[in-house]
Design a protein around this motif. Structure first.
Motif, PDB file in Angstrom:
ATOM      1  N   TYR A  20       0.840  -1.206   0.000  1.00  0.00           N
ATOM      2  CA  TYR A  20       0.000   0.000   0.000  1.00  0.00           C
ATOM      3  C   TYR A  20       0.875   1.256   0.000  1.00  0.00           C
ATOM      4  CZ  TYR A  20      -3.946   3.022   1.175  1.00  0.00           C
ATOM      5  OH  TYR A  20      -4.918   3.993   1.151  1.00  0.00           O
ATOM      6  N   ALA A  23       2.292   1.756  -3.434  1.00  0.00           N
ATOM      7  CA  ALA A  23       1.283   2.331  -4.317  1.00  0.00           C
ATOM      8  C   ALA A  23       1.105   3.825  -4.043  1.00  0.00           C
ATOM      9  CB  ALA A  23      -0.035   1.584  -4.152  1.00  0.00           C
ATOM     10  N   ASP A  24       1.098   4.213  -2.767  1.00  0.00           N
ATOM     11  CA  ASP A  24       0.997   5.631  -2.414  1.00  0.00           C
ATOM     12  C   ASP A  24       2.148   6.443  -3.018  1.00  0.00           C
ATOM     13  OD1 ASP A  24      -1.375   5.559  -0.944  1.00  0.00           O
ATOM     14  OD2 ASP A  24      -0.365   5.501   1.006  1.00  0.00           O
ATOM     15  N   TYR A  39      -2.223  -0.790  -6.052  1.00  0.00           N
ATOM     16  CA  TYR A  39      -3.401  -0.684  -5.176  1.00  0.00           C
ATOM     17  C   TYR A  39      -4.299  -1.900  -5.363  1.00  0.00           C
ATOM     18  CZ  TYR A  39      -2.643   4.197  -3.740  1.00  0.00           C
ATOM     19  OH  TYR A  39      -2.162   5.361  -3.184  1.00  0.00           O
ATOM     20  N   THR A  42      -2.834  -4.746  -3.643  1.00  0.00           N
ATOM     21  CA  THR A  42      -3.018  -4.601  -2.203  1.00  0.00           C
ATOM     22  C   THR A  42      -4.442  -4.963  -1.799  1.00  0.00           C
ATOM     23  OG1 THR A  42      -1.366  -2.827  -2.136  1.00  0.00           O
ATOM     24  CG2 THR A  42      -2.846  -3.002  -0.266  1.00  0.00           C
ATOM     25  N   GLN A  51      -6.564  -2.274   5.180  1.00  0.00           N
ATOM     26  CA  GLN A  51      -6.448  -1.332   4.063  1.00  0.00           C
ATOM     27  C   GLN A  51      -7.060  -1.859   2.767  1.00  0.00           C
ATOM     28  OE1 GLN A  51      -2.186  -0.934   4.574  1.00  0.00           O
ATOM     29  NE2 GLN A  51      -2.464   1.246   4.983  1.00  0.00           N
ATOM     30  N   ALA A  55      -7.573   0.501  -0.492  1.00  0.00           N
ATOM     31  CA  ALA A  55      -6.748   0.190  -1.666  1.00  0.00           C
ATOM     32  C   ALA A  55      -7.614  -0.001  -2.900  1.00  0.00           C
ATOM     33  CB  ALA A  55      -5.902  -1.050  -1.396  1.00  0.00           C
ATOM     34  N   ALA A  58      -8.633   3.424  -3.989  1.00  0.00           N
ATOM     35  CA  ALA A  58      -7.477   4.140  -4.531  1.00  0.00           C
ATOM     36  C   ALA A  58      -7.116   3.630  -5.925  1.00  0.00           C
ATOM     37  CB  ALA A  58      -6.292   4.017  -3.583  1.00  0.00           C
ATOM     38  N   ALA A  59      -7.316   2.340  -6.170  1.00  0.00           N
ATOM     39  CA  ALA A  59      -7.049   1.793  -7.505  1.00  0.00           C
ATOM     40  C   ALA A  59      -7.964   2.442  -8.535  1.00  0.00           C
ATOM     41  CB  ALA A  59      -7.246   0.280  -7.506  1.00  0.00           C
TER      42      ALA A  59
END
Length: 66
Positions: A20, A23-24, A39, A42, A51, A55, A58-59
């Motif tokens: 994660y 990815a951030d 993401y 994850t 998370q 995640a 966020a993807a």
């Protein structure tokens, strides 16, 4: 390099959290396509964890930004 580490130890307790964070960092550096992949990994590539939902969201955001 971190990706290789995560692939080597996918069942370690902190692997999802480290993925994660990776990815951030990719998102922060505007590498949206790779961030989205990480993401997604994850969210779905590990056992359910705190998370997972964030995640997944966020993807979608990263894919939309690319």
């Amino acid at each position: 390099m971190v990706g290789a580490y995560l692939e080597s130890f996918p069942k370690e307790a902190d692997s999802a959290s480290v993925n994660y964070q990776l990815a951030d960092l990719l998102l922060e550096n505007k590498d949206f396509g790779e961030a989205a992949k990480q993401y997604e990994r994850t969210a779905y590539g590990y056992a359910p964890h705190p998370q997972s939902a964030a995640a997944g969201y966020a993807a979608i955001y990263a894919y939309a930004s690319s």
